[in-house]
Write an enzyme that holds these catalytic residues in place. Structure first.
Site, mmCIF file in Angstrom:
data_model
loop_
_atom_site.group_PDB
_atom_site.id
_atom_site.type_symbol
_atom_site.label_atom_id
_atom_site.label_comp_id
_atom_site.label_asym_id
_atom_site.label_seq_id
_atom_site.Cartn_x
_atom_site.Cartn_y
_atom_site.Cartn_z
ATOM 1 N N GLU A 83 0.923 -1.197 0.043
ATOM 2 C CA GLU A 83 -0.141 0.011 -0.072
ATOM 3 C C GLU A 83 0.988 1.319 -0.083
ATOM 4 O OE1 GLU A 83 -1.993 1.050 3.828
ATOM 5 O OE2 GLU A 83 -1.502 -0.645 4.451
ATOM 6 N N CYS A 115 -3.439 -2.984 4.478
ATOM 7 C CA CYS A 115 -2.337 -4.235 4.936
ATOM 8 C C CYS A 115 -3.114 -5.633 4.488
ATOM 9 C CB CYS A 115 -2.478 -4.169 6.391
ATOM 10 S SG CYS A 115 -2.027 -2.537 6.912
ATOM 11 N N TYR A 147 3.576 7.977 8.980
ATOM 12 C CA TYR A 147 2.353 9.023 9.303
ATOM 13 C C TYR A 147 3.192 10.293 9.641
ATOM 14 C CZ TYR A 147 -0.292 5.000 10.505
ATOM 15 O OH TYR A 147 -0.883 3.551 10.770
ATOM 16 N N THR A 156 3.637 4.338 15.540
ATOM 17 C CA THR A 156 3.259 2.952 14.868
ATOM 18 C C THR A 156 3.773 2.843 13.395
ATOM 19 O OG1 THR A 156 0.936 3.710 14.404
ATOM 20 C CG2 THR A 156 1.147 2.523 16.470
ATOM 21 N N SER A 205 -10.020 3.125 14.007
ATOM 22 C CA SER A 205 -9.390 2.089 13.204
ATOM 23 C C SER A 205 -9.130 0.934 14.234
ATOM 24 C CB SER A 205 -8.149 2.557 12.802
ATOM 25 O OG SER A 205 -7.061 2.557 13.894
ATOM 26 N N HIS A 237 -2.777 -9.690 12.123
ATOM 27 C CA HIS A 237 -2.055 -8.215 11.375
ATOM 28 C C HIS A 237 -1.698 -7.525 12.595
ATOM 29 C CE1 HIS A 237 -1.122 -4.629 9.815
ATOM 30 N NE2 HIS A 237 -2.163 -4.011 10.045
ATOM 31 N N LYS A 246 -5.506 -7.044 21.865
ATOM 32 C CA LYS A 246 -6.758 -6.804 21.737
ATOM 33 C C LYS A 246 -7.868 -7.663 20.863
ATOM 34 C CE LYS A 246 -5.657 -1.799 22.086
ATOM 35 N NZ LYS A 246 -6.277 -1.360 23.318
ATOM 36 N N ASN A 280 5.005 -1.473 12.427
ATOM 37 C CA ASN A 280 4.272 -1.706 11.349
ATOM 38 C C ASN A 280 4.680 -1.945 9.904
ATOM 39 O OD1 ASN A 280 1.498 -2.434 10.070
ATOM 40 N ND2 ASN A 280 0.713 -0.330 10.817
ATOM 41 N N SER A 312 -7.398 -1.875 6.642
ATOM 42 C CA SER A 312 -8.173 -0.794 6.940
ATOM 43 C C SER A 312 -9.061 -0.409 5.652
ATOM 44 C CB SER A 312 -7.540 0.513 7.368
ATOM 45 O OG SER A 312 -6.945 0.209 8.548
#
Ligand code: CAA
Length: 391
Positions: A83, A115, A147, A156, A205, A237, A246, A280, A312
């Protein structure tokens, strides 16, 4: 047609960058507690490309040992997932095809869906091998996560490439047929064509990812997939390693299982070993997790691994793989540790200089200074053309 012939990942190799930024440097600059990075998001450092490295040089570096071990005679397709592409038209894989001297009788194509597209590439490769089991497909996932400076996303970032040889009778992991899919039109993370850094709604996200975990799992079980307790490990991922925790907690709760921390760590702990150091790597991230699992876990022969690929926007897929007897003899554990361990630490000023650097868009001659110690480099931009070279 291949009938029940096993198809999957025959070889897997990863590469990352010349430089590494430790979170202590970022924390000092941002006035943030480093504990937030180490424990809050579960990261130790992030890979930073040198000016003469990009998705192509990392990809070629990851794929070269695979081609050296197996030859290129059976590779008729190269699928490059990314990407953070370097061109709006030409597939980045063509540069890799050229650098590695792959046969001209091959198709090369690039895939995009945030991703997730590494998994799309893997599934497309399996389809091609199913049609003709004598062929192999070189699947490459390579990305540089960027970013804007000073944003929450900055912590990240990272960069890596994974090359996988997909074929019949795989030596590492057989990919099973059932897949659970999920797509939802969400603006949680995206990058408009006029920006070089991604835009993200951080909280959105995370919840979009968790929603996708449930959606993909639901479809997987409805299609006759394995029960949760049949898996001995899960590769997620990993935009940051705590996200995998999480996600797995969410899956356990969704399935009505107790989400004990020790159980979550047992299921995903090994998969985070490389991502915690690399950061990442977008399309490559889940497969970096697989490399870490295979390299670090006790014997996984015959065991089932669950994969949850998220991109995403958003698309997710849950699928399963079974680890093949004899896989340990094929691993590249030492080379992987070496690729991560040899990175040179840089200070915040150097990181910032690299982050802000970009080619002028004037069509002129723009050689790039030699920096990388890797086998391939971006030599420069000459008349709007990127030129790569073996070092
Ligand atoms: N000690 C220990 N923990 C601390 C801490 C400290 N001193 N300070 C904060 N923390 C914890 C927080 O409690 C929080 O933990 P929980 O998530 O468990 O609540 C964690 O550290 C992060 O803290 P914040 O939420 O305050 O951090 P933030 O506002 O800076 O944002 C982020 C974090 C949303 C991940 C941000 O870095 C971001 O936007 N990153 C990019 C987007 C992203 O990675 N999203 C993931 C899902 S999307 C995806 O997966 C696709 C993709 O690749 C982008």
């Amino acid at each position: 047609m291949s009938g029940n012939l096993p198809i999957g990942i025959h070889d897997l190799s990863l590469a990352t960058t010349q430089y590494v930024l430790m979170y202590e440097a970022l924390a000092a600059q941002n006035g943030t507690s480093v504990a937030k990075y180490h424990w809050g998001i579960g990261q130790r450092s992030m890979s930073v490309p040198a000016a003469d490295e990009d998705i192509v040089t990392m990809a070629a570096q990851a794929a070269a040992p695979v081609v050296a071990r197996h030859g290129a005679d059976r590779i008729r397709t190269v699928v490059f997932a990314t990407e953070t592409s370097v061109d709006q038209s030409k597939a980045a894989g063509i540069y890799v095809h050229s650098l590695l001297g792959l046969p001209s009788a091959a198709r090369v194509v690039e895939l995009k869906q945030a991703c997730y597209s590494g998994t799309a590439a893997l599934q497309f490769a399996i389809g091609l091998v199913h049609r003709d089991p004598s062929q192999q497909v070189l699947v490459i996932a390579s990305d540089v996560s960027r970013y804007e400076l000073g944003t929450a996303g900055e912590a990240t970032q990272g960069a890596a490439a994974v090359a996988m040889l997909v074929g019949a009778d795989p030596a590492l992991v057989r990919i099973e047929e059932q897949s659970g899919m999920f797509t939802a039109d969400i603006m949680d993370f995206w990058r408009p064509n006029y920006l070089t850094t991604a835009l993200v709604d951080g909280r959105e996200s995370i919840s979009a990812y968790l929603q996708a975990v449930e959606g993909a799992w639901k479809d997987y079980t409805e299609r006759g997939g394995r029960a949760l307790d049949e898996f001995s490990a899960f590769c997620y991922h990993q935009p940051f390693t705590k996200m995998a925790y999480k996600a797995h907690r969410q899956l356990l709760q969704h399935c009505g299982h107790a989400a004990a921390e020790a159980e979550i760590t047992r299921a995903i702990g090994h998969t985070t070993a490389y991502n915690a150091e690399i950061g990442n790597s977008y399309t490559a991230s889940m497969y970096v997790g697989l490399a870490a699992l295979l390299d670090h876990a006790d014997d996984l022969t015959g065991q089932a691994i669950g994969f949850l690929s998220y991109g995403s926007g958003s698309v997710a897929e849950f699928f399963a793989g079974t680890v093949v007897p004899g896989y340990r003899a094929q691993l590249r554990s030492e080379a992987h540790r070496e690729a991560i361990g040899r990175r040179k630490e840089i200070d915040y000023a150097k990181y910032r200089e690299l982050h802000e650097w970009s080619f002028p868009a004037d069509g002129g001659e723009h050689p790039v200074p030699r920096e990388t110690a890797g086998p391939y480099r971006l030599a420069g931009l000459f008349g709007h053309k990127r030129v790569y070279a073996a070092r």
